[in-house]
Enzyme design. Structure first.
Site, short mmCIF file in Angstrom:
data_model
loop_
_atom_site.label_atom_id
_atom_site.label_comp_id
_atom_site.label_asym_id
_atom_site.label_seq_id
_atom_site.Cartn_x
_atom_site.Cartn_y
_atom_site.Cartn_z
N GLY A 9 -0.56 18.74 -6.92
CA GLY A 9 0.86 19.56 -7.64
C GLY A 9 0.38 20.11 -9.08
CB THR A 44 -5.32 25.62 -5.74
OG1 THR A 44 -5.77 23.90 -5.02
CG2 THR A 44 -5.64 26.62 -5.21
CG ASN A 76 1.37 21.81 -4.36
OD1 ASN A 76 1.37 22.74 -3.88
ND2 ASN A 76 0.05 22.02 -4.58
CB SER A 106 -0.63 20.86 -0.81
OG SER A 106 -1.74 19.53 -1.15
N1 LIG Z 1 -0.24 27.44 -14.31
C1 LIG Z 1 0.39 27.83 -13.60
N2 LIG Z 1 1.61 29.11 -13.72
C2 LIG Z 1 2.50 28.55 -12.52
N3 LIG Z 1 2.89 27.96 -11.97
C3 LIG Z 1 1.96 27.54 -12.00
C4 LIG Z 1 0.43 27.35 -12.97
N4 LIG Z 1 -0.24 26.28 -12.15
C5 LIG Z 1 0.44 25.97 -10.46
N5 LIG Z 1 1.67 26.19 -10.28
C6 LIG Z 1 2.60 26.48 -9.31
O1 LIG Z 1 2.41 24.59 -8.87
C7 LIG Z 1 1.60 24.22 -7.17
C8 LIG Z 1 1.27 23.34 -7.53
O2 LIG Z 1 -0.38 24.29 -7.52
P1 LIG Z 1 -1.49 24.14 -6.90
O3 LIG Z 1 -2.39 24.72 -7.28
O4 LIG Z 1 -1.49 24.49 -5.29
O5 LIG Z 1 -1.68 22.36 -6.89
P2 LIG Z 1 -3.04 21.50 -6.49
O6 LIG Z 1 -4.17 22.42 -5.96
O7 LIG Z 1 -2.91 20.45 -8.18
O8 LIG Z 1 -2.48 20.87 -5.79
C9 LIG Z 1 1.58 26.03 -7.59
O9 LIG Z 1 1.75 26.27 -6.02
C10 LIG Z 1 2.16 26.76 -8.48
O10 LIG Z 1 3.73 27.29 -7.63
MG LIG Z 2 -4.89 22.31 -4.22
#
Ligand SMILES: Nc1ncnc2c1ncn2[C@@H]1O[C@H](COP(=O)(O)OP(=O)(O)O)[C@@H](O)[C@H]1O
Ligand SMILES: [Mg+2]
Length: 1077
Positions: free
Chosen positions: A108, A112, A157, A160
């Site tokens: 989260g 990604t 998340n 996730s």
């Molecule tokens: N740069 C960003 N700008 C806006 N929202 C973001 C950004 N990075 C993450 N988010 C929000 O955070 C949530 C989780 O991000 P994600 O990349 O899926 O996390 P991870 O892959 O680290 O578990 C995304 O669904 C989005 O809503």
């Molecule tokens: Mg991810």
């Protein structure tokens, strides 16, 4: 004009932690918070990017931003993930260095999202073109597919990633993407069967049920209602902000773009449906005689439908849920499964089906996106792998253990590549270095992965060990073997210094990871590591007719029965992590450290403790310290000299000598403080990034100057060529124009000159003429005067000689003139002999000559006239002449005959067939005419044909042509005619001649003159005869046989008519009265 900016402009806090003063954990967090509060979510540590999850969309990912960061220096603009992506892409493209982008952070934290941002940036800046765009699109569209199958909503998340993903994007030498390869790591497959409270199963299940058409659902034998499926958690089936139906359409579309066939998509969905069905199969115990319970499928409907979907024989699968074949020592034994085992088998099947399906999807996507070209590719790897997972209530299991192990390995790489490498390089380069203490987590990695006594190795050992194996026996083993390890803790660990730590529950062990302590519960470790799927099930799956099943369950092939156990999950993961690490080590790393500001997934909240925890386990402060202690930038002398040589006159354009000396000269010349540099063996070290920026800035300015110079010269050249061309054209145009103008001017002058000239000439000529005229008159006057004077003189002198001769001369001249005029006057006379006119004589003295001339001229013109005659005409005229000699002035008939031509033959006896006999009786006819023979008795005439030949004359009957009398001419004595204008004539024969007996002939004819003339002519031309006498008198005697009769002609009145009439007066007299003329 480009505005030169810097990271330092309008900085909130510090943009680069290296610049942080003072440096400690608190100031670090304060700086992060400060920036976060101002929406600055990115911060650098040197070239590492720290990214705070904003949990809301910020306007910093627009195409304008992409352009802003494109081809810009890393430190030029405020920190951004695009700057890192640009740096990586450019050094890949320009320096031919393979890159990897390592994105780490908690679940989260935004990993990604960060990986997607990097990919979209690279896609935006790299080459364009139909082919390239297709590749880009496929690479980007692989994300939604993998996210649908590999992501799920968790507590931390909503999207996730439940798998680790490493994607190699391959580029050609120009930097255009060619394709890619995706590797996936350890899908969290337990989620298929069971989800923690408040979490969901993988997105695809919900997407399929909400988004598929009724028709599709019917084919898949599914119901839209989530609550009908055991495997779907119900309490959070609908997630705020997630539209599963729309996502399903996106996924289908993405699959199509990536290159999935419609049939393949269908097969995939069938598997998903089959898994849902599988979850619904339930078991009930059935008692057996041996006292054990045996499991039986409760309601066979779901089983049946599932079997239909996969094409499996129902009885085979049913049996596989009740029995299990165990092979030992080449013997097959069948044991029954109890209900719990049946459920275990069911879930194992579901998990395996799903995870294998996921792996198949990755393989299938790779097939589509793999690069075609055989040439060497440049590679940019993007690693998006789950970050540290620590459940505070100690609920960490095998999965967390594996994930954390992976993160340990990544930290290891980071340490290796960033810290250790750096220090080692300083040593290598002989640069002074104050050694910094940093924590090397190699020991922790060793604790887990060591082949002899690592935790994973022991787990495998336990799994393979015969006899009863439980999670507790495994823990016991750990307790004995790892007891000494300083990062391992356990309640039963007697030797441990943490013995007194009562926070450690039973059946747990704790590992002190570099990021913090994590308590693991051993429950499930053995099973999860074993990852057992009963062979009966895999064989049943292999037998299925569904197109994918054979590929997914290759071990089910009865021909390849393998007694060896499949590798354990831990072993597999360790191996793949090993491969990954090796791969990453060959590339230039770029780090993105993701941090999440709060646990609530909301914007604007910054929880210090949470951030502090992450900063600590990511080792960020340590990272800054290392950066600051060392030199921020290093570069081989050659490339440094090559890059900055234009900054110094001595090194530009070429430095002769060692590169190191060149750099020393260059930097001294640039008057950069000496403490900013350290000269290594082969590299120059620059302490402060800012010094580097200054150099870069100067270089750019210099390049701009150079470009300006080139531009200047080029523009000069271009303008000059243009000018010369213009000039040349102008000269040509001017020349032509001048010529034209001069021609015009010349023409005007010429015509003016001509006018003037003609006037002057006229004037001159008139002057001369006047002069000449005057002179001439003078001359004439003089001549006249002189002539008169001479005349007077001469006359005076010669007067005495003149008088004597003048008379004769004047007389001769006058006579001559008169004769001349007279002769010319004669010209008017015509050549006709009949013309009697003749001019009157002008002077009396010419009389004799005048008459003579008239005669001579008449003779001459008669001769001329005669000369034109032919012989015949001559003969005619001669006859006429003869007639005139005979009759002229003797007979009154004559004048009327002159104009009548002598035709001779009036009867045309030769042509007239009537006279043919006559014609043949006589010789050549000279004359033929119709005459009247006068009867003596009454004086009346009867018509006769009269023919004259050379020797005689003939009288013939007019009608028959019969000859009445033919008299030879010698017998003719004379011919008598009257003087009057009648046609009577008498032919008198010689007395005593042969013909005389017949008597004389008295005849009348209209052609009397002609007949007599011809008779006379014959007489004159015949030599042997006498001339025929022609008597012309008004009384003559005619001898009729016996008697002589007198013929007397008298003048009658006009009452007698036109013709003469003959009358018998008495026996001896015949009177002919002739009309008076
Ligand atoms: N740069 C960003 N700008 C806006 N929202 C973001 C950004 N990075 C993450 N988010 C929000 O955070 C949530 C989780 O991000 P994600 O990349 O899926 O996390 P991870 O892959 O680290 O578990 C995304 O669904 C989005 O809503
Ligand atoms: Mg991810």
């Amino acid at each position: 004009m480009e505005v030169k900016t810097s990271l330092l402009d309008n900085m909130i806090g510090v943009g680069d932690m290296v610049l942080l003063e003072p440096l400690n954990e608190d100031s670090f967090i304060v700086n992060l918070r400060n920036r976060f509060d101002h929406n600055e979510i990115y911060t650098y540590i040197g070239s590492v990017v720290i990214s705070m999850n904003p949990y809301r969309s910020l306007p910093i990912y627009t195409p304008q931003k992409v352009e802003e960061y494109r081809n810009r220096n890393f430190y030029e603009l405020s920190p951004h993930i695009y700057a890192l992506a640009d740096e990586a892409y450019r050094s890949l493209r320009d320096q031919d260095k393979d890159q990897c982008i390592l994105i780490t952070g908690e679940s989260g934290a935004g990993k990604t999202e960060a990986s997607k941002l990097v990919m979209s940036y690279v896609a935006a800046v790299c080459g364009k073109g139909q082919e390239v765009n297709k590749v880009k699109e496929q690479l980007l569209q692989s994300n939604p597919v993998l996210e649908a199958f590999g992501n799920a909503k968790t507590m931390r998340n909503d999207n996730s990633s439940r798998f680790g993903k490493y994607m190699d994007i391959e580029f050609d030498f120009k930097g255009d993407p060619l394709g890619g390869v995706i590797s996936n790591y350890l899908l969290e497959k337990s989620r298929v069967c069971k989800q923690p409270r408040g979490e969901r199963n993988f997105h695809i299940f919900y997407q399929l049920l909400s988004g598929a058409s009724d028709d599709t659902l019917m084919k898949l034998k599914l119901d839209r209602d989530f609550s009908k499926y055991n495997y779907l958690s119900l309490d959070s089936a609908n997630v705020n902000g997630l539209d599963d139906a729309a996502s399903f359409r996106t996924v289908r579309n993405a699959m199509q773009i990536v290159g999935f066939m419609e049939a393949e998509v269908q097969s995939v969905l069938e598997l998903v449906a089959a898994i849902l069905k599988l979850g619904n199969i339930e078991f009930k115990p059935e008692s057996r005689v041996n006292g054990f319970d045996e499991s039986r499928v409760k309601d066979k409907n779901d089983l049946k439908e599932m079997c239909e979907l996969l094409g499996i024989e129902q009885s085979v699968l049913e049996r596989a849920f009740s029995y299990r074949t165990v092979e030992a020592k080449m013997e097959k034994m069948s044991t029954t499964l109890n209900v719990a085992q049946a459920y275990y088998a069911r879930d194992a099947l579901a998990k395996n089906l799903y995870s294998r399906l996921f792996s198949w999807l990755v393989t299938r996507i790779n097939e589509s996106i793999k690069a075609q070209a055989k040439t060497r590719h440049k590679v940019m790897g993007v690693l998006d792998i789950y970050g540290f997972e620590i459940f505070e209530d100690g609920d960490n299991s095998f999965e967390q253990f594996i994930i954390n192990y992976c993160n340990e390995k990544l930290q290891q790489i980071f340490i290796e590549l960033t810290l250790r490498e750096e220090q080692e390089e300083y040593i290598r380069e002989d640069i002074e270095w104050t050694n910094i203490e940093y924590f090397n987590n190699a020991v922790i990695c060793d604790l887990i992965e060591n082949n002899q006594n690592g935790i994973l190795a022991m787990l495998d050992e336990e799994c393979l060990r015969p006899g009863t194996v439980t999670d507790d026996t495994f823990l016991d083993k750990l307790n004995t073997i790892c007891a000494e390890h300083q990062h391992f803790e356990s309640r039963l660990n007697k030797n441990s210094k943490f013995l007194t730590d009562h926070s450690l529950p039973h059946s747990c062990f704790r590992i002190q990871h570099y990021a913090g302590k994590v308590l693991y519960r051993v429950e499930g470790f053995v099973d999860k590591n074993n990852d057992l799927l009963y062979r009966d099930l895999s064989q049943a799956m292999y037998k299925a007719t569904h197109s994918l099943m054979r590929q997914l369950f290759p071990e089910g092939n009865p021909a390849k029965v393998n007694l060896k156990r499949p590798p354990t999950a831990g072993f597999q993961f360790k191996a793949s992590v090993g491969v990954l690490m090796k791969n990453l080590q060959t590339k230039n790393p770029n780090y993105i450290r993701c941090i999440k500001p709060n646990d609530k997934k909301v914007a604007h909240i910054f929880t210090d403790s949470l951030v502090c925890h992450q900063v600590r386990y990511l080792g960020l402060v340590e990272n800054v310290r290392v950066r600051r202690a060392g030199y921020a930038f290093r570069q081989p002398y050659e490339s440094c000299l090559e890059r900055y040589k234009m900054l110094c006159k001595k090194t530009w354009p070429q430095w002769r000598g060692p590169a190191r000396d060149g750099v020393v000269v260059l930097l001294t010349d640039c008057s950069v403080p000496t403490e900013e540099f350290a000269y290594g063996r082969s590299k120059i070290f620059i302490r402060n990034p800012r010094t580097l920026f200054t150099l870069e800035e100067r270089r750019r300015a210099c390049l701009e100057d150079l470009a300006t110079l080139i531009q200047k010269i080029y523009r000069g050249w271009k303008s000059r060529t243009h000018f010369l061309l213009l000039k040349k054209s102008q000269v040509v145009v001017a020349a032509w124009y001048r010529r034209y103008a001069q021609q015009n001017k010349y023409q005007k002058i010429k015509s003016a000159t001509l006018v003037m000239q003609s006037f002057i000439r006229g004037w001159k000529a008139r002057n001369i003429l006047r002069q000449l005229k005057y002179e001439k008159r003078c001359k004439e006057a003089v001549t006249t005067i002189a002539a008169y004077w001479h005349g007077t003189q001469v006359r005076r002198e010669y007067r005495k000689f003149f008088r004597a001769n003048a008379g004769k001369k004047i007389y001769d001249f006058t006579i001559q003139r008169i004769m001349q005029k007279y002769f010319l006057g004669l010209k008017t006379t015509t050549m006709s002999p009949m013309d009697n006119t003749w001019p009157a004589k002008p002077y009396g003295f010419l009389e004799g000559a005048h008459t003579q001339l008239r005669r001579i001229f008449h003779l001459w013109r008669c001769k001329k006239y005669r000369g034109q005659f032919t012989e015949e005409k001559k003969a005619v005229y001669e006859e006429k002449l003869e007639a005139s000699e005979i009759f002229k002035d003797k007979k009154a008939l004559y004048p009327s005959s002159v104009s009548q031509p002598f035709k001779g033959d009036y009867l045309e006896i030769q042509k007239n067939p009537k006279y043919q006999k006559l014609n043949s009786a006589v010789e050549e006819v000279l004359l033929a005419d119709l005459v009247n023979k006068i009867n003596r008795a009454n004086g009346k005439g009867s018509p006769r044909l009269f023919l004259l030949t050379k020797s005689n004359f003939v009288l013939a009957d007019q009608k028959t042509g019969q000859v009445k009398a033919s008299v030879p001419l010698p017998d003719l004595a004379s011919v008598s005619v009257s003087t009057q204008s009648d046609g009577f004539f008498a032919l008198k024969l010689k007395e005593g001649s042969a013909s005389a007996s017949k008597g004389d002939f008295l005849l009348s004819s209209e052609h009397l003159i002609e007949i007599i003339t011809k008779l006379h002519h014959i007489g004159t031309t015949a030599a042997d005869r006498d001339q025929i006498n022609i008597d012309i008198s008004d009384e003559f005697l005619v001898q009729f046989k016996q008697d002589k009769v007198c013929v007397k002609f008298i003048q009658g009145g006009p009452k007698n008519g036109n013709s003469a009439a003959c009358k018998r007066k008495n026996n001896r007299l015949l009177e002919v009265s002739v009309p008076s003329p």
